[in-house]
Design an enzyme around this catalytic site. Structure first.
Site, mmCIF file in Angstrom:
data_model
loop_
_atom_site.group_PDB
_atom_site.id
_atom_site.type_symbol
_atom_site.label_atom_id
_atom_site.label_comp_id
_atom_site.label_asym_id
_atom_site.label_seq_id
_atom_site.Cartn_x
_atom_site.Cartn_y
_atom_site.Cartn_z
ATOM 1 N N TYR A 49 61.805 38.008 -28.123
ATOM 2 C CA TYR A 49 62.403 38.989 -27.200
ATOM 3 C C TYR A 49 61.341 40.034 -26.887
ATOM 4 C CZ TYR A 49 67.042 37.038 -27.326
ATOM 5 O OH TYR A 49 68.115 36.196 -27.156
ATOM 6 N N GLU A 50 61.210 40.392 -25.622
ATOM 7 C CA GLU A 50 60.104 41.269 -25.219
ATOM 8 C C GLU A 50 60.538 42.565 -24.558
ATOM 9 O OE1 GLU A 50 56.822 39.103 -23.469
ATOM 10 O OE2 GLU A 50 56.530 38.326 -25.491
#
Ligand SMILES: *[C@@H]1O[C@H](CO)[C@@H](O)[C@H](O)[C@H]1NC(C)=O
Ligand SMILES: *[C@@H]1O[C@H](CO)[C@@H](O)[C@H](O)[C@H]1NC(C)=O
Ligand SMILES: *[C@@H]1O[C@H](CO)[C@@H](O)[C@H](O)[C@H]1NC(C)=O
Length: 298
Positions: free
Chosen positions: A148-149
């Site tokens: 997840y960024e």
């Protein structure tokens, strides 16, 4: 020659004392593949027999093809050349290789993907568990990577809880045997919270050092020292982005040597990605594995 002998004595000792932990030379490679949309395959990626080699397929995403979140129901969006049959064939060719699904990534269908606070965390975890179990069985996967960024404000707690519980469940139900996380420069905080709560089920930290914007071995060493304090030095892997950001060219291998000369064991290397390396005959994959096998520590 001395180094070669030292290395083998060490391995004999290691094998005799800790047989249950003796996998290859204990060195790992992490290779992202399939994230850029080009029709990449496993076939030409060099895999050394003595390396615990992990292909990380990018990406499995909690979204429909237009990028709308699906409450924990993940679907595979990696290059469609990476079929279940090709994963199986690759693993048959290389018994030391594993395949992981990386969760999320940056975007899908031009929509930036974000962690979101699920309304019902237990339902999200249950949906994620079932969908990832079916993807893992279908594609013969061994693990997940958490990538997840983007995080909205105040989402740390639900991220750590949902991803930590999901990973624990996938592991204790024997759906997966490996879990890794991929923090980058501006996302370390939610990952530290995840690691502090659930570090026991996280095997490696694929920190994206190329986002720390360091370009010299000395600066790479300082970045590694910082990330080693935030996570765990033995689980942390130096990383390289092919044709990308951060340190470039053979300076990366100077950085690895500098890490070893400063007391760190370089336990592995993460590379992003096979998609880009296909155009340079996998120079960085070859040289990284040669480095890992040569026991460069003096
Ligand atoms: C995560 O929590 C830290 C404090 O522990 C806070 O400083 C940071 O802004 C939070 N990050 C996000 C993305 O919510
Ligand atoms: C497996 O992990 C889940 C999530 O942390 C936990 O609720 C459950 O009790 C665990 N089961 C076993 C058998 O350890
Ligand atoms: C292996 O180590 C030797 C001795 O330090 C060095 O000369 C050689 O270049 C190394 N080989 C590789 C592939 O790194």
């Amino acid at each position: 020659m001395m180094r070669f002998i030292d290395c083998h004595l060490f391995l004999l000792f290691y094998a005799a004392v800790l047989p249950q932990h003796f996998t290859a030379d204990g060195k790992v490679m992490m290779e992202y593949i399939g994230a850029t949309g080009i029709p990449v395959t496993f076939d030409f990626v060099p895999v050394e027999d003595k390396i615990d080699f992990h292909f990380i397929l990018g990406f499995a995403i909690d979204a429909d093809p237009s990028g709308n979140a699906q409450n924990g129901i993940f679907s595979p969006y990696w290059a469609n050349t990476l079929t279940p049959e090709s994963v199986l064939a690759m693993k048959n060719n290389h018994p030391n290789a594993k395949a992981l699904a990386s969760l999320s990534g940056w975007s899908l269908a031009n929509k930036v993907l974000r962690w979101y606070n699920p309304k019902d965390p237990k339902l999200w975890i249950s949906n994620a568990f079932s969908s990832l179990k079916s993807i893992a069985q279908n594609y013969h996967l061994d693990g997940i990577d958490i990538d997840y960024e983007n995080f909205p404000m105040n989402s740390n707690a639900s991220f750590a809880y949902c991803i930590g519980e999901l990973t624990s469940l996938l592991k204790n139900q024997s759906v997966i045997s490996v879990a890794t996380i991929a923090p980058f420069h501006t996302t370390v905080l939610p990952y530290i919270e995840l690691f502090n709560g659930y570090g026991n089920v996280i095997d490696y930290v694929n920190h994206q050092f190329y986002t720390d914007k360091v370009r010299t071995p000395e600066a790479f060493l300082r970045a590694f020292q910082l990330r080693a304090m935030q996570f765990n030095k033995d689980k942390l892997l130096p990383s390289y982005e092919v044709n990308g950001r951060g340190i470039q060219g053979d300076a990366f291998f100077d950085a690895l040597a500098l890490l070893e000369n400063n007391g760190f064991d370089v336990n592995g290397v993460m590379i992003f990605s096979a998609d880009a390396s296909s155009s340079n005959d996998y120079y960085y994959e070859r040289k990284s594995q040669a480095f890992l096998l040569n026991c460069t520590k003096v």
